[in-house]
Design a protein around this motif. Structure first.
Motif, PDB file in Angstrom:
ATOM      1  N   UNK A  32     -16.680   3.633   7.602  1.00 31.34           N
ATOM      2  CA  UNK A  32     -17.808   2.771   7.212  1.00 31.34           C
ATOM      3  C   UNK A  32     -17.336   1.584   6.382  1.00 31.34           C
ATOM      4  N   UNK A  33     -18.146   0.568   6.334  1.00 30.72           N
ATOM      5  CA  UNK A  33     -17.826  -0.613   5.530  1.00 30.72           C
ATOM      6  C   UNK A  33     -17.941  -0.280   4.041  1.00 30.72           C
ATOM      7  N   UNK A  34     -17.150  -0.995   3.250  1.00 33.14           N
ATOM      8  CA  UNK A  34     -17.148  -0.779   1.798  1.00 33.14           C
ATOM      9  C   UNK A  34     -17.766  -1.987   1.105  1.00 33.14           C
ATOM     10  N   UNK A  35     -18.458  -1.738   0.042  1.00 32.95           N
ATOM     11  CA  UNK A  35     -19.070  -2.804  -0.750  1.00 32.95           C
ATOM     12  C   UNK A  35     -18.153  -3.147  -1.914  1.00 32.95           C
ATOM     13  N   UNK A  36     -17.819  -4.434  -2.046  1.00 38.37           N
ATOM     14  CA  UNK A  36     -16.989  -4.889  -3.157  1.00 38.37           C
ATOM     15  C   UNK A  36     -17.851  -4.926  -4.413  1.00 38.37           C
ATOM     16  N   UNK A  37     -17.500  -4.184  -5.474  1.00 41.41           N
ATOM     17  CA  UNK A  37     -18.364  -4.127  -6.656  1.00 41.41           C
ATOM     18  C   UNK A  37     -18.458  -5.439  -7.424  1.00 41.41           C
ATOM     19  N   UNK A  38     -17.429  -6.274  -7.355  1.00 43.78           N
ATOM     20  CA  UNK A  38     -17.431  -7.501  -8.135  1.00 43.78           C
ATOM     21  C   UNK A  38     -18.246  -8.610  -7.459  1.00 43.78           C
ATOM     22  N   UNK A  39     -17.966  -8.868  -6.198  1.00 44.04           N
ATOM     23  CA  UNK A  39     -18.598  -9.983  -5.506  1.00 44.04           C
ATOM     24  C   UNK A  39     -19.795  -9.578  -4.651  1.00 44.04           C
ATOM     25  N   UNK A  43     -16.656  -5.195   3.206  1.00 42.29           N
ATOM     26  CA  UNK A  43     -15.334  -5.295   3.801  1.00 42.29           C
ATOM     27  C   UNK A  43     -14.964  -4.003   4.492  1.00 42.29           C
ATOM     28  N   UNK A  44     -13.870  -4.076   5.221  1.00 45.35           N
ATOM     29  CA  UNK A  44     -13.400  -2.910   5.952  1.00 45.35           C
ATOM     30  C   UNK A  44     -11.897  -3.011   6.104  1.00 45.35           C
ATOM     31  N   UNK A  45     -11.261  -1.885   6.154  1.00 45.59           N
ATOM     32  CA  UNK A  45      -9.822  -1.851   6.399  1.00 45.59           C
ATOM     33  C   UNK A  45      -9.510  -1.697   7.870  1.00 45.59           C
ATOM     34  N   UNK A  46     -10.527  -1.655   8.689  1.00 49.16           N
ATOM     35  CA  UNK A  46     -10.365  -1.448  10.123  1.00 49.16           C
ATOM     36  C   UNK A  46     -10.194  -2.792  10.820  1.00 49.16           C
ATOM     37  N   UNK A  47      -8.978  -3.110  11.271  1.00 49.99           N
ATOM     38  CA  UNK A  47      -8.713  -4.398  11.914  1.00 49.99           C
ATOM     39  C   UNK A  47      -9.271  -4.467  13.333  1.00 49.99           C
ATOM     40  N   UNK A  48      -9.392  -3.337  14.006  1.00 47.72           N
ATOM     41  CA  UNK A  48      -9.852  -3.346  15.392  1.00 47.72           C
ATOM     42  C   UNK A  48     -11.351  -3.624  15.497  1.00 47.72           C
ATOM     43  N   UNK A  49     -12.063  -3.557  14.392  1.00 44.83           N
ATOM     44  CA  UNK A  49     -13.498  -3.869  14.422  1.00 44.83           C
ATOM     45  C   UNK A  49     -13.738  -5.352  14.695  1.00 44.83           C
ATOM     46  N   UNK A  50     -12.707  -6.173  14.545  1.00 44.91           N
ATOM     47  CA  UNK A  50     -12.841  -7.603  14.788  1.00 44.91           C
ATOM     48  C   UNK A  50     -12.587  -7.978  16.248  1.00 44.91           C
ATOM     49  N   UNK A  51     -12.052  -7.044  17.021  1.00 45.73           N
ATOM     50  CA  UNK A  51     -11.696  -7.324  18.415  1.00 45.73           C
ATOM     51  C   UNK A  51     -12.929  -7.184  19.297  1.00 45.73           C
ATOM     52  N   UNK A  52     -13.202  -8.228  20.066  1.00 40.66           N
ATOM     53  CA  UNK A  52     -14.326  -8.231  20.998  1.00 40.66           C
ATOM     54  C   UNK A  52     -13.887  -9.016  22.225  1.00 40.66           C
ATOM     55  N   UNK A  53     -13.751  -8.315  23.365  1.00 39.91           N
ATOM     56  CA  UNK A  53     -13.231  -8.917  24.582  1.00 39.91           C
ATOM     57  C   UNK A  53     -14.363  -9.028  25.594  1.00 39.91           C
ATOM     58  N   UNK A  54     -14.501 -10.196  26.216  1.00 38.29           N
ATOM     59  CA  UNK A  54     -15.569 -10.451  27.175  1.00 38.29           C
ATOM     60  C   UNK A  54     -15.016 -10.406  28.595  1.00 38.29           C
TER      61      UNK A  54
END
Length: 103
Positions: A32-39, A43-54
């Motif tokens: 799951x996504x994490x909430x940054x307490x300061x800002x 965010x997420x540590x999962x890089x593959x969540x950004x991949x989207x191929x059409x």
């Protein structure tokens, strides 16, 4: 990582079907996504969540996933039913109307 193959729905601001004919392969997030307490950003540590191929077709997306040994699930689109009126908008102004025309 598991992938999902689907046909995206059209935008709510869009009256036509442009851009909704393609099929998309995107990875399902592992964590799951994490909430940054300061800002307050997410965010997420999962890089593959950004991949989207059409792809142009469902078969092309499935072939790509099989060729790269990606486990996948195909989500079929829900087709909308068309509203069919017997005569449509022009009936409001027809001469053979039996009742009075009101707003």
């Amino acid at each position: 990582m598991h992938a999902r193959i689907y046909q995206p729905a059209r935008n709510a601001m869009q009256s036509g079907t442009a851009g909704s004919k393609n099929w998309v392969l995107e990875y399902v997030p592992d964590s799951p996504r994490k909430l940054d307490p300061l800002m307050g950003w997410t965010g997420s540590g999962d890089m593959m969540a950004q991949v989207r191929i059409s792809f142009d077709s469902q078969e092309a997306a499935v072939d790509y996933a099989k060729a790269n040994r990606i486990p996948f699930t195909v989500v079929m689109p829900n087709r909308r039913s068309h509203i069919k009126r017997p005569r449509g908008y022009g009936e409001n102004f027809a001469y053979e109307r039996r009742e009075a025309w009101t707003h």
